[in-house]
Design a protein around this motif. Structure first.
Motif, PDB file in Angstrom:
ATOM      1  N   ILE A 187       0.836  -1.201   0.000  1.00  0.00           N
ATOM      2  CA  ILE A 187       0.000   0.000   0.000  1.00  0.00           C
ATOM      3  C   ILE A 187       0.870   1.251   0.000  1.00  0.00           C
ATOM      4  N   GLU A 188       1.939   1.246   0.783  1.00  0.00           N
ATOM      5  CA  GLU A 188       2.836   2.391   0.827  1.00  0.00           C
ATOM      6  C   GLU A 188       3.504   2.612  -0.533  1.00  0.00           C
ATOM      7  N   LYS A 189       3.926   1.545  -1.177  1.00  0.00           N
ATOM      8  CA  LYS A 189       4.564   1.643  -2.490  1.00  0.00           C
ATOM      9  C   LYS A 189       3.592   2.202  -3.527  1.00  0.00           C
ATOM     10  N   GLU A 190       2.356   1.693  -3.545  1.00  0.00           N
ATOM     11  CA  GLU A 190       1.359   2.176  -4.503  1.00  0.00           C
ATOM     12  C   GLU A 190       0.981   3.628  -4.212  1.00  0.00           C
ATOM     13  N   GLY A 191       0.933   4.008  -2.958  1.00  0.00           N
ATOM     14  CA  GLY A 191       0.642   5.399  -2.603  1.00  0.00           C
ATOM     15  C   GLY A 191       1.736   6.336  -3.097  1.00  0.00           C
ATOM     16  N   GLN A 192       2.978   5.908  -2.987  1.00  0.00           N
ATOM     17  CA  GLN A 192       4.094   6.721  -3.464  1.00  0.00           C
ATOM     18  C   GLN A 192       4.023   6.893  -4.974  1.00  0.00           C
ATOM     19  N   VAL A 193       3.662   5.838  -5.699  1.00  0.00           N
ATOM     20  CA  VAL A 193       3.502   5.927  -7.160  1.00  0.00           C
ATOM     21  C   VAL A 193       2.402   6.928  -7.500  1.00  0.00           C
ATOM     22  N   PHE A 194       1.301   6.891  -6.769  1.00  0.00           N
ATOM     23  CA  PHE A 194       0.193   7.818  -7.007  1.00  0.00           C
ATOM     24  C   PHE A 194       0.623   9.255  -6.760  1.00  0.00           C
ATOM     25  N   ILE A 195       1.355   9.501  -5.681  1.00  0.00           N
ATOM     26  CA  ILE A 195       1.828  10.849  -5.366  1.00  0.00           C
ATOM     27  C   ILE A 195       2.773  11.351  -6.459  1.00  0.00           C
ATOM     28  N   GLU A 196       3.656  10.488  -6.951  1.00  0.00           N
ATOM     29  CA  GLU A 196       4.561  10.888  -8.022  1.00  0.00           C
ATOM     30  C   GLU A 196       3.791  11.238  -9.289  1.00  0.00           C
ATOM     31  N   ARG A 197       2.741  10.483  -9.622  1.00  0.00           N
ATOM     32  CA  ARG A 197       1.923  10.789 -10.797  1.00  0.00           C
ATOM     33  C   ARG A 197       1.234  12.140 -10.626  1.00  0.00           C
ATOM     34  N   MET A 198       0.742  12.425  -9.423  1.00  0.00           N
ATOM     35  CA  MET A 198       0.100  13.715  -9.166  1.00  0.00           C
ATOM     36  C   MET A 198       1.091  14.860  -9.349  1.00  0.00           C
ATOM     37  N   GLN A 199       2.323  14.703  -8.876  1.00  0.00           N
ATOM     38  CA  GLN A 199       3.327  15.752  -9.002  1.00  0.00           C
ATOM     39  C   GLN A 199       3.687  15.990 -10.463  1.00  0.00           C
ATOM     40  N   VAL A 200       3.837  14.914 -11.226  1.00  0.00           N
ATOM     41  CA  VAL A 200       4.150  15.057 -12.653  1.00  0.00           C
ATOM     42  C   VAL A 200       3.005  15.776 -13.372  1.00  0.00           C
ATOM     43  N   GLU A 201       1.779  15.399 -13.067  1.00  0.00           N
ATOM     44  CA  GLU A 201       0.627  16.050 -13.694  1.00  0.00           C
ATOM     45  C   GLU A 201       0.553  17.520 -13.299  1.00  0.00           C
ATOM     46  N   ARG A 202       0.813  17.838 -12.052  1.00  0.00           N
ATOM     47  CA  ARG A 202       0.803  19.229 -11.594  1.00  0.00           C
ATOM     48  C   ARG A 202       1.874  20.037 -12.320  1.00  0.00           C
ATOM     49  N   GLU A 203       3.055  19.478 -12.466  1.00  0.00           N
ATOM     50  CA  GLU A 203       4.135  20.178 -13.181  1.00  0.00           C
ATOM     51  C   GLU A 203       3.771  20.369 -14.645  1.00  0.00           C
ATOM     52  N   ARG A 204       3.139  19.371 -15.255  1.00  0.00           N
ATOM     53  CA  ARG A 204       2.735  19.475 -16.658  1.00  0.00           C
ATOM     54  C   ARG A 204       1.697  20.584 -16.829  1.00  0.00           C
ATOM     55  N   ARG A 205       0.733  20.643 -15.920  1.00  0.00           N
ATOM     56  CA  ARG A 205      -0.295  21.684 -16.012  1.00  0.00           C
ATOM     57  C   ARG A 205       0.296  23.081 -15.791  1.00  0.00           C
ATOM     58  N   ASN A 206       1.231  23.191 -14.864  1.00  0.00           N
ATOM     59  CA  ASN A 206       1.867  24.490 -14.609  1.00  0.00           C
ATOM     60  C   ASN A 206       2.678  24.947 -15.819  1.00  0.00           C
ATOM     61  N   SER A 207       3.373  24.023 -16.469  1.00  0.00           N
ATOM     62  CA  SER A 207       4.184  24.399 -17.628  1.00  0.00           C
ATOM     63  C   SER A 207       3.294  24.714 -18.839  1.00  0.00           C
ATOM     64  N   ASP A 208       2.113  24.085 -18.940  1.00  0.00           N
ATOM     65  CA  ASP A 208       1.195  24.369 -20.043  1.00  0.00           C
ATOM     66  C   ASP A 208       0.521  25.723 -19.877  1.00  0.00           C
ATOM     67  N   SER A 209       0.243  26.137 -18.645  1.00  0.00           N
ATOM     68  CA  SER A 209      -0.471  27.393 -18.411  1.00  0.00           C
ATOM     69  C   SER A 209       0.452  28.604 -18.498  1.00  0.00           C
ATOM     70  N   ILE A 210       1.744  28.381 -18.435  1.00  0.00           N
ATOM     71  CA  ILE A 210       2.682  29.521 -18.485  1.00  0.00           C
ATOM     72  C   ILE A 210       2.951  29.931 -19.888  1.00  0.00           C
TER      73      ILE A 210
END
Length: 60
Positions: A37-60
């Protein structure tokens, strides 16, 4: 005093040993589940961070 046959002592010892092993197996399974569960949670958090960075770079 009543003397019990030896097989009764063996059965009682087997019951206690079986209970001990069941508790031990349950603890091991919980540790494996928690680490998964901890490993899968870490993967989910990393996906969220990548998506957040992608959205920030697209809006700039």
């Amino acid at each position: 005093m009543v003397t019990l046959p030896i097989w009764i002592y063996l059965v009682v010892a087997g019951i206690f040993f079986s209970g001990f092993m069941a508790i031990r197996a349950a603890q091991h399974d919980k540790q494996v589940d928690d680490s998964f569960i901890e490993k899968e949670g870490q993967v989910f958090i990393e996906r969220m961070q990548v998506e957040r960075e992608r959205r920030n770079s697209d809006s700039i």
